[in-house]
Design an enzyme around this catalytic site. Structure first.
Site, PDB file in Angstrom:
ATOM      1  N   SER A  13     -13.457  -6.394 -53.062  1.00 42.61           N
ATOM      2  CA  SER A  13     -13.614  -8.130 -52.186  1.00 42.61           C
ATOM      3  C   SER A  13     -14.398  -8.079 -51.171  1.00 42.61           C
ATOM      4  CB  SER A  13     -11.793  -8.526 -52.655  1.00 42.61           C
ATOM      5  OG  SER A  13     -13.132 -10.008 -52.686  1.00 42.61           O
ATOM      6  N   GLU A  61     -25.098 -24.198 -55.380  1.00 45.37           N
ATOM      7  CA  GLU A  61     -26.613 -23.956 -54.317  1.00 45.37           C
ATOM      8  C   GLU A  61     -26.270 -23.346 -53.717  1.00 45.37           C
ATOM      9  OE1 GLU A  61     -24.061 -27.837 -52.501  1.00 45.37           O
ATOM     10  OE2 GLU A  61     -23.767 -28.937 -54.151  1.00 45.37           O
ATOM     11  N   HIS A  69     -16.709 -10.062 -56.746  1.00 45.82           N
ATOM     12  CA  HIS A  69     -16.611 -11.178 -57.415  1.00 45.82           C
ATOM     13  C   HIS A  69     -17.595 -11.694 -58.503  1.00 45.82           C
ATOM     14  CE1 HIS A  69     -11.668 -11.062 -56.403  1.00 45.82           C
ATOM     15  NE2 HIS A  69     -13.097 -10.719 -55.790  1.00 45.82           N
TER      16      HIS A  69
END
Length: 290
Positions: free
Chosen positions: A148, A166, A190
């Protein structure tokens, strides 16, 4: 430059092999098994002394380091790796502490946990700890493993912010400098589960020389010699190659407006597939055409 170390970057947590609860959104402190057992075992197998390797777990990126650290020790112990300890570095002053630096020098593997990659780089960047880390990676049989945030921070270019929904609006994706173990790539994590493909598109269109790497959860890349990448884990790695982009409106639209891109090339890797960063050639391990 010849790189003697190995880089293992992982996309994040999944509901596999967990020693605790796995509902991350509702109980973050209880979902701390960031490594699927197969990936963690691969890290041990690739290390200098296997189960006897000296492993340091760096929890700097996390806001709950006291809880994450013991979970890593538990998972590693389950795989018979017990020469392990946790480095909980929370200040830049600690990143210059002689005792901590000696522990880093003695490590065969350093694992960087998830959390906030900007926290990781702002605390460690430019410190003696960072200098020694780079020196070991370049010149020793050493593994940098990051999941991560620890994965996102490994490259020279680092995404640290950007809405998934967005991400293809100009200016929504924020990029800064990472720890600089690998150049000419930008890494997002992720990736599949959180729909971050747009973040990687925007990162690449701004500088098409940079290869975008999107790591799904329970998925990673083993990078040797700084150039040879192998997919590990059970999920997908998405590569975004912008070198052949033909057109875009990036510089013509205002901030917050949608970005158009023509002829952006993508590759999808799964376990055992390889990709060469020098030739940009991907090899599918189980190709139907072989």
């Amino acid at each position: 430059m010849n790189i003697f170390g190995k880089l293992i970057i992982i996309g994040g947590a999944v509901d596999k092999g967990s020693f605790t609860e796995t509902d991350f959104d509702k109980s973050a402190a209880k979902n701390l098994n960031f490594f699927e057992t197969g990936i963690l075992k691969r890290i041990i197998d690739e290390s200098k002394y296997n189960e006897l390797s000296r492993i340091e777990v760096v929890t700097t990126a996390s806001k709950i380091p006291k809880e994450i650290g013991p979970e890593y020790l538990k998972a590693l112990s389950y795989l018979d790796a017990n020469n392990v300890d946790v480095l909980d570095i929370v200040t830049r002053e600690q990143a210059s502490d002689p005792i901590i630096l000696e522990r880093l020098k003695a490590a065969d593997v350093v694992m960087f946990t998830g959390g906030d990659q900007l926290r990781l780089t702002s605390i460690l960047g430019g410190t003696p700890f960072h200098d020694i880390l780079l020196e070991k990676y370049r010149n020793e049989d050493f593994i940098y493993a990051g999941t991560s945030a620890g994965a996102a921070a490994a490259s020279n270019n680092m995404i640290y912010q950007g809405s998934s929904s967005e991400a293809l609006l100009k200016g929504e994706v924020k990029i800064t400098s990472g720890l600089g173990l690998i150049d000419d790539v930008v890494i997002d994590t992720h990736f599949v589960q959180r729909g971050r493909i747009g973040r990687l598109f925007q990162a690449v269109v701004g500088n098409p020389k940079v290869l975008g790497i999107g790591l799904g959860e329970d998925t990673g890349l083993l990078i040797t010699n700084g150039r040879q990448m192998e997919a590990i884990g059970s999920g997908l790695v998405i590569l975004v190659d912008g070198r052949k982009i033909k057109d875009t409106n990036l510089t013509e639209v205002e901030l917050g407006q949608p970005i158009s891109i023509s002829h952006l090339v993508t590759h999808v890797m799964s376990k055992y597939d390889t990709f060469d960063l020098d030739t940009y050639k991907m090899t599918i391990k189980s190709s139907q055409y072989i």
